[in-house]
Design a protein around this motif. Structure first.
Motif, short mmCIF file in Angstrom:
data_model
loop_
_atom_site.label_atom_id
_atom_site.label_comp_id
_atom_site.label_asym_id
_atom_site.label_seq_id
_atom_site.Cartn_x
_atom_site.Cartn_y
_atom_site.Cartn_z
N SER A 102 4.55 -5.64 -12.78
CA SER A 102 4.40 -5.26 -11.37
C SER A 102 5.01 -6.35 -10.50
O SER A 102 4.75 -7.54 -10.71
CB SER A 102 2.92 -5.07 -11.02
OG SER A 102 2.19 -6.25 -11.27
N ASP A 103 5.82 -5.96 -9.56
CA ASP A 103 6.51 -6.89 -8.68
C ASP A 103 5.52 -7.53 -7.70
O ASP A 103 4.36 -7.13 -7.63
CB ASP A 103 7.60 -6.12 -7.92
CG ASP A 103 8.70 -7.02 -7.40
OD1 ASP A 103 8.74 -8.21 -7.79
OD2 ASP A 103 9.53 -6.54 -6.61
N LYS A 104 6.00 -8.49 -6.93
CA LYS A 104 5.16 -9.11 -5.89
C LYS A 104 4.65 -8.04 -4.95
O LYS A 104 5.37 -7.09 -4.62
CB LYS A 104 5.96 -10.13 -5.09
CG LYS A 104 6.21 -11.41 -5.82
CD LYS A 104 6.92 -12.40 -4.91
CE LYS A 104 7.14 -13.70 -5.65
NZ LYS A 104 7.82 -14.69 -4.83
N LEU A 105 3.41 -8.19 -4.51
CA LEU A 105 2.75 -7.26 -3.59
C LEU A 105 2.69 -5.84 -4.13
O LEU A 105 2.68 -4.87 -3.38
CB LEU A 105 3.42 -7.30 -2.22
CG LEU A 105 3.51 -8.68 -1.56
CD1 LEU A 105 4.28 -8.60 -0.25
CD2 LEU A 105 2.13 -9.27 -1.34
N SER A 106 2.69 -5.71 -5.44
CA SER A 106 2.62 -4.39 -6.09
C SER A 106 1.37 -4.31 -6.95
O SER A 106 0.79 -5.32 -7.32
CB SER A 106 3.85 -4.16 -6.97
OG SER A 106 5.02 -4.20 -6.20
N ARG A 107 0.97 -3.08 -7.25
CA ARG A 107 -0.14 -2.85 -8.17
C ARG A 107 0.04 -1.49 -8.80
O ARG A 107 0.77 -0.65 -8.29
CB ARG A 107 -1.48 -2.98 -7.47
CG ARG A 107 -1.65 -2.03 -6.31
CD ARG A 107 -2.96 -2.19 -5.62
NE ARG A 107 -2.98 -3.45 -4.89
CZ ARG A 107 -3.98 -3.90 -4.17
NH1 ARG A 107 -5.08 -3.19 -4.11
NH2 ARG A 107 -3.92 -5.02 -3.54
#
Length: 167
Positions: free
Chosen positions: A47-52
């Motif tokens: 999961s990328d930054k600021l992702s969930r």
């Protein structure tokens, strides 16, 4: 022959990537994946930054990961959901019942968690340590140091457990 069990990605906020190995493409790479995509062994997700994201497995295991988290699906069987978390944070739910119990196993570089039915726990994996917090039920953390295993029971009413490569 046992049927192949496959989960699916039920929710994504931001960007989620799947690792595509060299035998599946011309060269290995991370590719963007979408909601409702199938998920099984040996998938590796990030999961990328600021992702969930949230993953649902057919044996009543559910996993939610936060940003900058890498997780590998090791095995999905009728009585087992086994994952490997390289880095990041996640919440693991073993929603199986006493009638059809499964074991939810979450491995890390510092040891692994084994959670029976009706257990929920958080796992935070950093570069130098892992932290386990059990929110519901009781889980066992097996700490592996120099090939030796030490077992620790962690319950919802106890403190969280932190382990590194030394102790």
């Amino acid at each position: 022959q046992e049927p192949i069990l496959v989960g699916h990605i039920s929710h994504i906020e931001g960007e989620l990537f799947r690792y595509v190995a060299e035998e599946e493409a011309n060269e290995p790479d991370w590719v963007l994946i979408r909601k409702d995509a199938p998920l099984g062994s040996p998938d590796i997700l990030f999961s990328d930054k600021l992702s969930r994201a949230e993953f649902i497995f057919p044996n009543n295991a559910l996993v939610r990961i936060d940003s900058s988290t890498q997780i590998d699906v090791v095995a999905i069987e009728n009585d087992l959901a086994e994952l490997y978390m390289t880095a990041g944070s996640g919440r693991f739910y073993n929603k199986s019942s006493a009638i059809a119990p499964i074991v939810l196993k979450a491995e890390t570089a510092f040891g692994y968690v084994v959670a029976p039915s009706k257990t929920t726990f958080d796992l935070l994996v950093g570069e130098e340590s892992v932290e386990l917090t059990v929110l519901r039920g009781t889980a066992e953390f097996i700490h592996v140091v120099n090939g030796r295993e030490k077992r620790y029971e962690v319950g919802a009413t106890s403190f969280s457990l932190r382990a590194d490569s030394r102790n």
